[in-house]
Design an enzyme around this catalytic site. Sequence first.
Site, mmCIF file in Angstrom:
data_model
loop_
_atom_site.group_PDB
_atom_site.id
_atom_site.type_symbol
_atom_site.label_atom_id
_atom_site.label_comp_id
_atom_site.label_asym_id
_atom_site.label_seq_id
_atom_site.Cartn_x
_atom_site.Cartn_y
_atom_site.Cartn_z
ATOM 1 N N GLU A 92 -8.723 0.297 -2.809
ATOM 2 C CA GLU A 92 -9.552 0.293 -1.595
ATOM 3 C C GLU A 92 -10.496 1.472 -1.680
ATOM 4 O OE1 GLU A 92 -7.146 0.669 1.858
ATOM 5 O OE2 GLU A 92 -6.121 -1.221 1.526
ATOM 6 N N ASN A 115 0.858 -1.189 0.000
ATOM 7 C CA ASN A 115 0.000 0.000 0.000
ATOM 8 C C ASN A 115 0.900 1.247 0.000
ATOM 9 O OD1 ASN A 115 -1.416 2.273 1.110
ATOM 10 N ND2 ASN A 115 -3.067 0.895 1.677
ATOM 11 N N THR A 125 -8.183 3.422 8.614
ATOM 12 C CA THR A 125 -9.412 2.631 8.682
ATOM 13 C C THR A 125 -9.493 1.939 10.044
ATOM 14 O OG1 THR A 125 -9.038 2.245 6.345
ATOM 15 C CG2 THR A 125 -10.780 0.963 7.380
ATOM 16 N N HIS A 155 0.920 6.227 1.855
ATOM 17 C CA HIS A 155 1.679 7.191 2.650
ATOM 18 C C HIS A 155 2.840 7.826 1.894
ATOM 19 C CE1 HIS A 155 -1.068 6.786 5.766
ATOM 20 N NE2 HIS A 155 -0.758 5.550 6.080
ATOM 21 N N HIS A 199 -3.617 -4.687 7.851
ATOM 22 C CA HIS A 199 -3.764 -3.532 8.742
ATOM 23 C C HIS A 199 -2.894 -3.693 9.980
ATOM 24 C CE1 HIS A 199 -5.277 0.112 10.490
ATOM 25 N NE2 HIS A 199 -5.840 0.356 9.331
ATOM 26 N N GLY A 200 -1.974 -2.755 10.113
ATOM 27 C CA GLY A 200 -1.117 -2.742 11.294
ATOM 28 C C GLY A 200 -0.016 -3.789 11.276
ATOM 29 N N ARG A 214 -9.527 7.909 -0.737
ATOM 30 C CA ARG A 214 -10.474 8.323 0.299
ATOM 31 C C ARG A 214 -11.334 9.468 -0.194
ATOM 32 N NH1 ARG A 214 -8.687 6.260 5.611
ATOM 33 N NH2 ARG A 214 -10.450 7.412 6.400
ATOM 34 N N ARG A 241 3.056 18.896 1.489
ATOM 35 C CA ARG A 241 3.606 20.134 0.952
ATOM 36 C C ARG A 241 2.945 20.575 -0.353
ATOM 37 N NH1 ARG A 241 8.435 22.166 3.069
ATOM 38 N NH2 ARG A 241 8.198 21.868 5.284
ATOM 39 N N GLY A 256 1.131 -1.402 4.345
ATOM 40 C CA GLY A 256 1.495 -0.076 3.878
ATOM 41 C C GLY A 256 2.467 0.647 4.773
ATOM 42 N N ARG A 310 -7.175 12.755 0.995
ATOM 43 C CA ARG A 310 -6.075 13.249 1.828
ATOM 44 C C ARG A 310 -4.706 12.779 1.346
ATOM 45 N NH1 ARG A 310 -7.090 9.898 7.381
ATOM 46 N NH2 ARG A 310 -9.168 10.749 7.124
ATOM 47 N N GLU A 337 -10.818 -9.625 3.131
ATOM 48 C CA GLU A 337 -9.553 -9.222 3.758
ATOM 49 C C GLU A 337 -9.841 -9.091 5.246
ATOM 50 O OE1 GLU A 337 -7.090 -6.205 1.919
ATOM 51 O OE2 GLU A 337 -6.425 -5.508 3.886
ATOM 52 N N HIS A 351 -5.751 3.513 -1.417
ATOM 53 C CA HIS A 351 -7.074 3.837 -0.887
ATOM 54 C C HIS A 351 -7.417 5.247 -1.355
ATOM 55 C CE1 HIS A 351 -9.778 4.062 2.998
ATOM 56 N NE2 HIS A 351 -10.444 4.346 1.891
HETATM 57 N N1 PXP Z 1 -5.816 -3.127 4.292
HETATM 58 C C1 PXP Z 1 -6.773 -2.171 4.349
HETATM 59 C C2 PXP Z 1 -8.146 -2.518 3.920
HETATM 60 C C3 PXP Z 1 -6.460 -0.857 4.770
HETATM 61 O O1 PXP Z 1 -7.432 0.077 4.835
HETATM 62 C C4 PXP Z 1 -5.135 -0.552 5.109
HETATM 63 C C5 PXP Z 1 -4.777 0.837 5.522
HETATM 64 O O2 PXP Z 1 -4.996 1.703 4.456
HETATM 65 C C6 PXP Z 1 -4.170 -1.575 5.015
HETATM 66 C C7 PXP Z 1 -4.538 -2.854 4.631
HETATM 67 C C8 PXP Z 1 -2.733 -1.326 5.330
HETATM 68 O O3 PXP Z 1 -2.581 -0.998 6.665
HETATM 69 P P1 PXP Z 1 -1.159 -0.533 7.195
HETATM 70 O O4 PXP Z 1 -0.850 0.777 6.546
HETATM 71 O O5 PXP Z 1 -1.363 -0.441 8.667
HETATM 72 O O6 PXP Z 1 -0.166 -1.603 6.802
#
Ligand code: PXP
Length: 245
Positions: free
Chosen positions: A70, A7, A101, A10, A191-192, A45, A18, A213, A49, A151, A43
């Site tokens: 996403e 992902n 999320t 970021h 996630h995480g 959004r 900036r 990500g 952002r 997922e 993603h």
């Molecule tokens: N999967 C989904 C559905 C997410 O929304 C995110 C965060 O955007 C991730 C995975 C990745 O999460 P992380 O950035 O914590 O690795």
Amino acid sequence: MIKLGVNVDHVATVRQARGSRYPDPVVLAVLAEQGGADGITVHLREDRRHIQERDVRVLLETVTTKVNLEMAVTPAMVDFAIAQRPADCCLVPEKRAELTTEGGLDAVGLRERLAEVVPRLTAAGIQVSLFIDPELPQIEVAAAVGAPVVELHTGRYASADHPAARTDELLKITRAADHARSLGVTVNAGHGLHYRNVAPIAAIAGMQELNIGHAIVARALEVGMVQAVAEMVQRMRAARSGTAG
Ligand code: PXP
């Protein structure tokens, strides 16, 4: 072999901080592919952002693996996805004020809407996944509305303070994965996840793909994207083949 979706949201976060043209998430996506990513996730959004619509369009023209978009289950996003046709779409809940999320999609509560949207996206040639908490009723609805993939949200596992709580969350994810597979639904997770907590998730039987990500983009600042991705791939594969420490 277990797959990694990287992902790159970021990367765009740094650019948007900036209002500059760099760093470009598309450039970092290509480097992630060079490091061994099996796909690129973004993603888009509602508040734009980080990732912008143009990023999605350029990614789709550039990425040689696949793009996983996403998105929230809104009419505007569904129309955008159908027009752009990414290989995969992951339907996520979205709240404006959240940092990231926060929980899984409430597939049970959104059942009617999903029963309409999932077939429309599928008919456009998009593989749909639902980002849900590892709870059996959510999985049953995902299967019932025809989602080929779920997922599983690993956020509670990742943020568990104590080993016992982490083990508990891991068990929930493992059971949810088994249940989904028994219903013919493919299982991804994310996630995480980071370099130190990824192994037990990657080792779950049948886990097809992890979407990661923040940890990879952060590591890329230290060692570059190619190496950051290669390190994660190596950890995931070692875990799957039972050689992780
Ligand atoms: N999967 C989904 C559905 C997410 O929304 C995110 C965060 O955007 C991730 C995975 C990745 O999460 P992380 O950035 O914590 O690795």
